[in-house]
Design a protein around this motif. Structure first.
Motif, short mmCIF file in Angstrom:
data_model
loop_
_atom_site.label_atom_id
_atom_site.label_comp_id
_atom_site.label_asym_id
_atom_site.label_seq_id
_atom_site.Cartn_x
_atom_site.Cartn_y
_atom_site.Cartn_z
N PRO A 25 18.44 -44.70 21.24
CA PRO A 25 18.74 -44.04 22.52
C PRO A 25 19.77 -44.87 23.28
O PRO A 25 19.65 -46.08 23.42
CB PRO A 25 17.40 -44.04 23.24
CG PRO A 25 16.64 -45.16 22.64
CD PRO A 25 17.12 -45.28 21.21
N ASP A 26 20.83 -44.21 23.77
CA ASP A 26 21.88 -44.95 24.46
C ASP A 26 21.71 -44.92 25.98
O ASP A 26 22.44 -45.60 26.68
CB ASP A 26 23.26 -44.43 24.06
CG ASP A 26 23.38 -42.94 24.19
OD1 ASP A 26 22.52 -42.32 24.85
OD2 ASP A 26 24.34 -42.38 23.63
N HIS A 27 20.78 -44.15 26.50
CA HIS A 27 20.44 -44.09 27.93
C HIS A 27 21.64 -43.70 28.80
O HIS A 27 21.76 -44.17 29.93
CB HIS A 27 19.87 -45.43 28.42
CG HIS A 27 18.75 -45.95 27.59
ND1 HIS A 27 17.52 -45.34 27.53
CD2 HIS A 27 18.67 -47.03 26.76
CE1 HIS A 27 16.74 -46.02 26.72
NE2 HIS A 27 17.40 -47.05 26.24
N ILE A 28 22.51 -42.87 28.28
CA ILE A 28 23.73 -42.55 29.03
C ILE A 28 23.45 -41.64 30.23
O ILE A 28 24.07 -41.78 31.28
CB ILE A 28 24.81 -41.95 28.10
CG1 ILE A 28 26.18 -42.09 28.74
CG2 ILE A 28 24.53 -40.53 27.74
CD1 ILE A 28 27.31 -42.12 27.77
N VAL A 29 22.49 -40.74 30.11
CA VAL A 29 22.16 -39.84 31.23
C VAL A 29 21.51 -40.64 32.36
O VAL A 29 21.84 -40.46 33.55
CB VAL A 29 21.25 -38.69 30.75
CG1 VAL A 29 20.80 -37.83 31.90
CG2 VAL A 29 21.96 -37.86 29.70
N TRP A 30 20.60 -41.53 32.01
CA TRP A 30 19.94 -42.37 33.00
C TRP A 30 20.97 -43.27 33.69
O TRP A 30 20.93 -43.46 34.91
CB TRP A 30 18.87 -43.20 32.30
CG TRP A 30 17.96 -44.00 33.18
CD1 TRP A 30 17.81 -43.90 34.53
CD2 TRP A 30 17.09 -45.02 32.75
NE1 TRP A 30 16.88 -44.81 34.96
CE2 TRP A 30 16.41 -45.51 33.90
CE3 TRP A 30 16.77 -45.58 31.52
CZ2 TRP A 30 15.48 -46.53 33.83
CZ3 TRP A 30 15.83 -46.58 31.46
CH2 TRP A 30 15.19 -47.05 32.59
N SER A 31 21.91 -43.79 32.91
CA SER A 31 22.95 -44.65 33.49
C SER A 31 23.86 -43.86 34.43
O SER A 31 24.25 -44.37 35.49
CB SER A 31 23.80 -45.27 32.37
OG SER A 31 23.00 -46.07 31.54
N LEU A 32 24.19 -42.63 34.05
CA LEU A 32 25.01 -41.80 34.93
C LEU A 32 24.28 -41.48 36.23
O LEU A 32 24.87 -41.53 37.32
CB LEU A 32 25.40 -40.51 34.20
CG LEU A 32 26.34 -39.58 34.95
CD1 LEU A 32 27.67 -40.25 35.22
CD2 LEU A 32 26.54 -38.30 34.16
N PHE A 33 22.98 -41.19 36.12
CA PHE A 33 22.17 -40.94 37.32
C PHE A 33 22.16 -42.16 38.22
O PHE A 33 22.33 -42.05 39.45
CB PHE A 33 20.75 -40.54 36.91
CG PHE A 33 19.82 -40.32 38.06
CD1 PHE A 33 19.84 -39.12 38.76
CD2 PHE A 33 18.94 -41.31 38.46
CE1 PHE A 33 18.99 -38.90 39.83
CE2 PHE A 33 18.09 -41.11 39.53
CZ PHE A 33 18.12 -39.91 40.22
N ASN A 34 21.94 -43.35 37.64
CA ASN A 34 21.91 -44.57 38.44
C ASN A 34 23.28 -44.87 39.04
O ASN A 34 23.37 -45.42 40.14
CB ASN A 34 21.42 -45.75 37.61
CG ASN A 34 19.92 -45.75 37.44
OD1 ASN A 34 19.20 -45.13 38.21
ND2 ASN A 34 19.45 -46.42 36.42
#
Length: 136
Positions: free
Chosen positions: A55-64
């Protein structure tokens, strides 16, 4: 000494007639044929890559990055998420996992610090509003 022979397969060396299952197996061998051992055996090897999900966590990073960005932690987490996705596309699973782990850690810190800042500001606004109402 009296030596008696014990047979492990019933019907093979005794006078007992063979059962239906034994006759059926012999018929199948006769019809299908015995394995041929005279020619070289050819084999095919198929290499199947195991797809390791990173998992690259790109959506979570964009949200943050958009909402919880204290000290630019959300933006840095987004950069590491993009690096993780790039490493995954190249096939470097170890590098992708390393960047993803860093992005996850930065996302956690960004979220926690963002929530603390928002809650501190909310409490300060409530206290200021309450003291202002008490003065009136």
């Amino acid at each position: 000494m009296n030596r008696t022979s014990h047979h492990f397969f019933p019907g093979a060396h005794t006078s007992v007639p063979p059962t239906y299952e034994m006759l059926k197996e012999e018929h199948e061998v006769a019809v299908l044929g015995a394995p041929q051992g005279s020619g070289p055996v050819m084999s095919t090897v198929v290499n199947i890559r195991s797809e390791t999900v990173v998992p690259d966590h790109i959506v979570w990073s964009l949200f943050n990055t958009l909402f919880f960005n204290p000290c630019c932690l959300g933006f840095v987490a987004f950069a590491y998420s993009v690096k993780s996705r790039d490493r995954k596309m190249v096939g470097d699973v170890i590098g992708a996992q390393s960047y993803a782990s860093t992005a996850k850690c930065l996302n956690i810190w960004a979220l926690v610090l963002g929530l603390l800042v928002i809650s501190a500001v909310t409490i300060a606004v409530i206290v200021i509003y309450a003291t202002a109402l008490a003065q009136i």
